[in-house]
Design an enzyme around this catalytic site. Structure first.
Site, PDB file in Angstrom:
ATOM      1  N   LYS A   1     -13.592 -27.389   4.548  1.00 52.95           N
ATOM      2  CA  LYS A   1     -12.612 -27.979   3.628  1.00 52.95           C
ATOM      3  C   LYS A   1     -12.106 -29.315   4.179  1.00 52.95           C
ATOM      4  O   LYS A   1     -11.976 -29.474   5.407  1.00 52.95           O
ATOM      5  CB  LYS A   1     -11.447 -26.988   3.463  1.00 52.95           C
TER       6      LYS A   1
ATOM      7  N   SER B   1      -6.627 -24.013  -3.816  1.00 58.79           N
ATOM      8  CA  SER B   1      -7.107 -25.358  -3.617  1.00 58.79           C
ATOM      9  C   SER B   1      -8.458 -25.480  -2.927  1.00 58.79           C
ATOM     10  O   SER B   1      -9.046 -26.555  -2.951  1.00 58.79           O
ATOM     11  CB  SER B   1      -6.070 -26.123  -2.782  1.00 58.79           C
TER      12      SER B   1
ATOM     13  N   SER C   1      -4.903 -20.064  -1.616  1.00 59.49           N
ATOM     14  CA  SER C   1      -5.980 -21.049  -1.789  1.00 59.49           C
ATOM     15  C   SER C   1      -7.361 -20.658  -1.295  1.00 59.49           C
ATOM     16  O   SER C   1      -8.323 -21.361  -1.551  1.00 59.49           O
ATOM     17  CB  SER C   1      -5.598 -22.367  -1.127  1.00 59.49           C
TER      18      SER C   1
HETATM   19  N1  GLN Z   1      -1.455 -22.745  -5.504  1.00 58.91           N
HETATM   20  C1  GLN Z   1      -0.549 -22.683  -4.402  1.00 58.91           C
HETATM   21  C2  GLN Z   1       0.151 -24.011  -4.241  1.00 58.91           C
HETATM   22  O1  GLN Z   1      -0.157 -24.878  -4.958  1.00 58.91           O
HETATM   23  C3  GLN Z   1      -1.271 -22.309  -3.139  1.00 58.91           C
HETATM   24  C4  GLN Z   1      -2.013 -23.418  -2.507  1.00 58.91           C
HETATM   25  C5  GLN Z   1      -2.595 -23.077  -1.172  1.00 58.91           C
HETATM   26  O2  GLN Z   1      -2.714 -21.922  -0.791  1.00 58.91           O
HETATM   27  N2  GLN Z   1      -2.911 -24.115  -0.432  1.00 58.91           N
HETATM   28  O3  GLN Z   1       0.988 -24.181  -3.427  1.00 58.91           O
END
Ligand code: GLN
Length: 447
Positions: free
Chosen positions: A50, A125, A149
Site C-alpha cells: 500500500k 482504503s 481499511s
Molecule cells: N473508512 C474509515 C475511515 O475513513 C476507515 C479507514 C481506514 O481504516 N484507514 O476512516
C-alpha cells in the site's frame, strides 16, 4: 495465481519467470488502476505494498498530491522483515488519500475499480491491494486498517483481509492516519496465506513505542482448524445490514453449528457510539499527524510570498476535499472549549466499547460479525460523507478496542458480488482467530 505458500517453495529462476509473467498480467488489467507503481529491481517473491508504507528509494505518497515527489529514505519495519523472508516489494497499491475513505475513489491517481464488477468500488482504503489480489495480479498485499481499511475491501473483493491486535505489528514507516488505531496487515487469497504473511510482519519493534514486547509464537505453524470454539453471534447487530448480508450471516452460523462450535447469542453496544467515538478520535489524531505536511519538509511546495502563505497554498492545493474536511473536524474537537465535550468524551466511550468486548469474551472465544452493511457499493454512490462514515459501523469498534479480526468471503449474493464476514478475537489471541477462520474456510469449501 499461485499462493504465497506455493511461492515460498519456488527456486530463484522460477521466481524470475513468475515476475515476468506477472508484469504482463498487470498490464492486461491496467484499467483496474490497482497498481500505481512497480519496481522490477528487487529479487525475491513479488509483493504489493500500500502507498502509505515506506519502501526505501520508492515514492510514498499515501495517494495524496501533497506528498508527490517524496522518496522514502528508509524501509518500514514490516518491509525489513519481509526482505528477510525472501520477499521483495514489487508493486505500489492505490488507496484513498491518507487512508481516509471506504471506496478508493479519493486517490490523486484516480479511483480503483472492483475486478468482479467494474461499476463497483473495491472498498477502501486499501482498495488497490484488495482489487489486485482478487484480480489475480498479486500473490498477496499489505494494507493498513484504521477503521476497517483491510477488512472491508477484502470483503468487497472476495478475498481474506486481517487486522492484527494493536501493538502486534510495528507501525514504524507507516504514514500515520490515526496513530492509536492504525495497524498494518495482510490481504491474501486464503486464510493460510494470511497467517504466513502475518507471522512474517509481526513482533516487537523498539522503533515503535506502541509495539508490544512479548514472546511471539508463529501462528501459521500451529494452525488447528479442528478446534471447537465458543462463537458469539449478534442478531441485533444485523438490523442495519442488507438482506444479502443477513442471509450470508445465517448460512454461516448454520455452518459453524455443523462444525460443532458452541454458538452464543449476545449483543454489543449500539454502533452509533462506535461511529461517534471513532470519527472524533480518528479526525483529532489525523489533524495532528497531518500538520507536518506544510510544503517545507515533504513532497510538493506551492511557494507564496512568505512562510505562512507557502503553508496555506501548499496545504490548500495539496490536500483533497475529504482530507481537509477531517483536518477541520479534528481541529474543532481538539480546540479549547470543545476538547472535553468531544475528545475526552470520545475516549470515555472508547473505554466502554473495550469493556463491552471484554464482557463478551468472558464467555466466547470469537465473535462473528458483518464487515459492511452491504456488498460493494456502486462507484459514486457514497458521495455524502456522513453516509460514508455510517457505512463503517461494523468495522471501527474493533480498532477502538485494539482487537484482531479477520474478514473472509462466505457467500456470493444474488447480484453476483461476494459477501465477507469477520471473526473477531481477544487481544493477542491471533492463534484462535486463524484457527477459527481456517476451520470455517474449509467447511465452506465442502459445502
Ligand atoms: N473508512 C474509515 C475511515 O475513513 C476507515 C479507514 C481506514 O481504516 N484507514 O476512516
Amino acid at each position: 495465481m499461485i499462493t504465497l505458500k506455493e511461492a515460498l517453495k519456488l527456486s530463484a529462476d522460477e521466481i524470475k519467470a513468475f515476475r515476468q509473467m506477472l508484469k504482463v498480467k498487470i498490464e492486461e488489467k491496467k484499467e483496474l488502476n490497482a497498481y500505481i507503481g512497480m519496481d522490477e529491481s528487487g529479487e525475491g517473491i513479488p509483493l504489493l505494498i500500500k502507498d502509505n508504507i515506506q519502501v526505501k528509494t520508492w515514492s510514498v505518497t499515501a495517494g495524496s498530491k501533497i506528498l508527490q515527489g517524496y522518496i522514502a529514505p528508509y524501509d518500514a519495519t514490516v518491509i525489513t522483515k519481509l526482505r528477510a523472508c525472501g520477499i521483495a516489494p514489487f508493486g505500489r497499491a492505490n488507496m484513498d488519500e491518507f487512508a481516509m475513505g471506504s471506496t478508493t475513489e479519493s486517490s490523486c491517481y484516480g479511483k480503483t475499480l472492483n475486478p468482479l464488477n467494474l461499476e463497483c468500488v473495491p472498498g477502501g482504503s486499501s482498495g488497490g491491494s484488495a482489487a489486485a489480489v482478487a484480480a489475480g495480479i498479486a500473490i498477496a498485499a499489505l494494507g493498513s486498517d484504521t477503521g476497517g481499511s483491510i477488512r472491508q475491501p477484502a470483503a468487497f473483493c472476495g478475498i481474506v483481509g486481517m487486522k492484527p491486535t494493536y501493538g502486534r505489528v510495528s507501525r514504524y514507516g507507516l504514514g500515520a492516519y490515526a496513530s492509536s488505531l492504525d495497524q498494518i496487515g495482510p490481504l491474501t487469497q486464503n486464510v493460510e496465506d494470511a497467517a504466513i504473511l502475518y507471522d512474517m510482519i509481526s513482533g516487537y519493534d523498539p522503533k515503535d513505542s506502541t509495539s508490544v514486547e512479548m514472546d511471539y509464537t508463529p501462528v501459521s505453524e500451529n494452525l488447528n482448524p479442528e478446534r471447537k470454539l465458543r462463537i458469539a453471534i449478534l442478531p441485533h447487530f444485523l438490523n442495519d445490514a442488507s438482506a444479502a448480508v443477513k442471509k450470508a450471516y445465517d448460512k454461516t452460523v448454520a455452518v459453524l453449528k455443523t462444525q460443532g462450535h458452541e454458538i452464543i447469542e449476545t449483543e454489543l453496544l449500539d454502533a452509533k457510539y462506535d461511529i461517534s467515538a471513532y470519527y472524533v478520535t480518528a479526525t483529532a489524531e489525523a489533524s495532528t499527524n497531518l500538520a507536518r505536511y506544510d510544503g517545507i519538509r515533504y513532497g510538493t511546495r506551492q511557494s507564496g510570498n512568505n512562510l505562512e502563505e507557502t503553508f496555506v497554498k501548499s496545504r490548500s492545493e495539496g490536500f483533497g476535499e475529504e482530507v481537509k474536511r477531517r483536518i477541520l473536524l479534528g481541529n474543532f474537537v481538539l480546540s479549547s472549549g470543545y476538547y472535553d465535550a468531544y475528545y475526552v468524551k470520545a475516549q470515555k466511550v472508547r473505554r466502554l466499547i473495550k469493556e463491552d468486548f471484554e464482557r463478551v469474551f468472558e464467555k466466547a472465544d470469537l465473535i462473528l460479525s458483518p464487515v459492511a452493511p452491504d456488498t460493494a457499493y456502486r462507484a459514486g454512490s457514497l458521495e455524502d460523507p456522513l453516509q460514508m462514515y455510517l457505512s463503517d459501523m461494523y468495522t471501527i469498534s474493533v480498532n477502538l478496542a485494539g482487537l484482531p479480526a479477520l474478514s473472509l468471503p462466505v457467500a456470493i449474493a444474488e447480484n453476483g458480488m461476494p459477501v465477507g464476514l469477520q471473526l473477531i478475537a481477544k487481544a493477542f489471541d491471533e492463534q484462535t482467530l486463524f484457527d477459527g477462520a481456517l476451520g470455517l474456510e474449509n467447511a465452506l469449501k465442502e459445502k
